[in-house]
Enzyme design. Structure first.
Site, PDB file in Angstrom:
ATOM      1  N   SER A 101      -5.272   8.625   6.513  1.00 41.75           N
ATOM      2  CA  SER A 101      -5.227   9.370   5.241  1.00 41.75           C
ATOM      3  C   SER A 101      -6.120  10.610   5.255  1.00 41.75           C
ATOM      4  O   SER A 101      -7.081  10.704   6.039  1.00 41.75           O
ATOM      5  CB  SER A 101      -5.640   8.458   4.091  1.00 41.75           C
ATOM      6  OG  SER A 101      -4.845   7.306   4.082  1.00 41.75           O
TER       7      SER A 101
HETATM    8  N1  SAM Z   1      -6.180   3.094   5.915  1.00 38.14           N
HETATM    9  C1  SAM Z   1      -5.597   3.684   7.082  1.00 38.14           C
HETATM   10  C2  SAM Z   1      -6.593   4.451   7.899  1.00 38.14           C
HETATM   11  O1  SAM Z   1      -7.756   4.578   7.491  1.00 38.14           O
HETATM   12  O2  SAM Z   1      -6.202   4.913   8.973  1.00 38.14           O
HETATM   13  C3  SAM Z   1      -4.399   4.534   6.790  1.00 38.14           C
HETATM   14  C4  SAM Z   1      -3.271   3.728   6.371  1.00 38.14           C
HETATM   15  S1  SAM Z   1      -1.675   4.379   6.531  1.00 38.14           S
HETATM   16  C5  SAM Z   1      -1.645   5.622   5.315  1.00 38.14           C
HETATM   17  C6  SAM Z   1      -0.835   2.977   5.801  1.00 38.14           C
HETATM   18  C7  SAM Z   1      -0.852   1.751   6.661  1.00 38.14           C
HETATM   19  O3  SAM Z   1      -0.336   0.667   5.887  1.00 38.14           O
HETATM   20  C8  SAM Z   1       0.017   1.858   7.893  1.00 38.14           C
HETATM   21  O4  SAM Z   1      -0.717   1.575   9.040  1.00 38.14           O
HETATM   22  C9  SAM Z   1       1.105   0.807   7.648  1.00 38.14           C
HETATM   23  O5  SAM Z   1       1.587   0.206   8.812  1.00 38.14           O
HETATM   24  C10 SAM Z   1       0.361  -0.168   6.759  1.00 38.14           C
HETATM   25  N2  SAM Z   1       1.234  -1.055   5.967  1.00 38.14           N
HETATM   26  C11 SAM Z   1       2.413  -0.755   5.357  1.00 38.14           C
HETATM   27  N3  SAM Z   1       2.880  -1.830   4.711  1.00 38.14           N
HETATM   28  C12 SAM Z   1       1.989  -2.836   4.918  1.00 38.14           C
HETATM   29  C13 SAM Z   1       1.916  -4.195   4.496  1.00 38.14           C
HETATM   30  N4  SAM Z   1       2.865  -4.759   3.744  1.00 38.14           N
HETATM   31  N5  SAM Z   1       0.849  -4.921   4.877  1.00 38.14           N
HETATM   32  C14 SAM Z   1      -0.140  -4.368   5.639  1.00 38.14           C
HETATM   33  N6  SAM Z   1      -0.113  -3.102   6.080  1.00 38.14           N
HETATM   34  C15 SAM Z   1       0.930  -2.344   5.704  1.00 38.14           C
END
Ligand code: SAM
Length: 251
Positions: A101
């Site tokens: 992000s």
């Molecule tokens: N917080 C992260 C960082 O600091 O790098 C960025 C997150 S990225 C914007 C969103 C993440 O949510 C992705 O890695 C995606 O695979 C994960 N994601 C999506 N749906 C999910 C779910 N149901 N459970 C867990 N993770 C999920």
């Protein structure tokens, strides 16, 4: 014969030493460049906080949140080909169609949680592990769930290498939270959901806060602050428009 061997050995040692000194110099220079870039990123976050003060009801974030943002080496959380852009104030690709992000959004979401040293926090969407590392600087325990196995494993290894011992990473669907570790003082969801997952509301402690982007896939969503009061009543407040990758899974 012995003199020649000794001379050769000395030259070899000298060569190794020179290469070592050269590498150390390059490493130190790179670290200094990253530190300068991180300081510039902090200035941009501060400027963005002022610009968005109308939405966020304040002109600056909690100094301890900004101290964590100043400390965590974001360049360690991005793929090598993105390292030169590691401190740009925007999201970056981390593989598997996902992103780390934007630093301003990480600071905002962390600030909205009002983190305290003794707290236990859940993150849904580990991604690179960067947000988890920021939280780990501020609270006692961080539990984080990632649905994409290779990303979760990579983040786990990275956080271990960087000595974040208060972060536990799990591979799974974060929609359902982490019941065995709950309830949590704070929950941060870093992927957009069409609604606030009821299991996450359940796993929030009375007095707890959750920050989650709510809205449809690939459209502008609203960053929502969910608060549960001491009696268990839940209120929500829209903070500002955001754009996140979607929360996936079978729900
Ligand atoms: N917080 C992260 C960082 O600091 O790098 C960025 C997150 S990225 C914007 C969103 C993440 O949510 C992705 O890695 C995606 O695979 C994960 N994601 C999506 N749906 C999910 C779910 N149901 N459970 C867990 N993770 C999920």
């Amino acid at each position: 014969m012995n003199i020649i061997m000794c001379l050769c050995r000395n030259r070899f040692v000298l060569l190794i030493l020179s290469v070592f000194v050269l590498l150390m110099g390059t490493f130190t220079q790179a670290q200094e460049n990253y530190t300068k870039a991180r300081q510039a990123m902090i200035k941009e976050i501060e400027a963005d906080a002022r610009i968005t003060s109308f939405y966020i009801n304040k002109k600056e974030f909690d100094p301890k949140v900004m101290a964590a943002m100043s400390k965590v080496p974001r360049h360690e959380f991005v793929p090598w080909q993105e390292r030169l852009s590691a401190y740009a104030n925007r999201p970056l690709p981390i593989g598997h169609g996902q992103t780390i992000s934007q630093p301003y959004i990480v600071a905002l979401m962390t600030d909205l949680l009002k983190p305290e040293r003794q707290q236990k926090v859940l993150e849904v969407g580990t991604g690179s592990g960067y947000q988890a590392a920021i939280l780990a600087e501020l609270v006692a325990e961080v539990f984080t769930i990632e649905i994409i196995e290779p990303l979760g494993n990579q983040a786990k290894e990275r956080l271990k290498q960087l000595n974040y011992r208060n972060v536990t990473v799990r591979i799974g669907d974060g929609y359902y939270g982490w019941e065995e570790q709950g309830p949590f003082d704070g929950i941060v969801v870093t992927a957009a959901s069409s609604h606030i997952p009821p299991p996450l509301i359940q796993q929030l402690k009375p007095g707890g806060r959750m920050v989650i982007p709510v809205g449809s896939r690939f459209m502008v969503q609203q960053l929502v602050l969910v608060e549960k009061d001491a009696k268990g009543n839940v209120t929500t407040r829209q903070i500002l428009p955001v754009r996140f990758v979607p929360l996936t899974g079978k729900h």
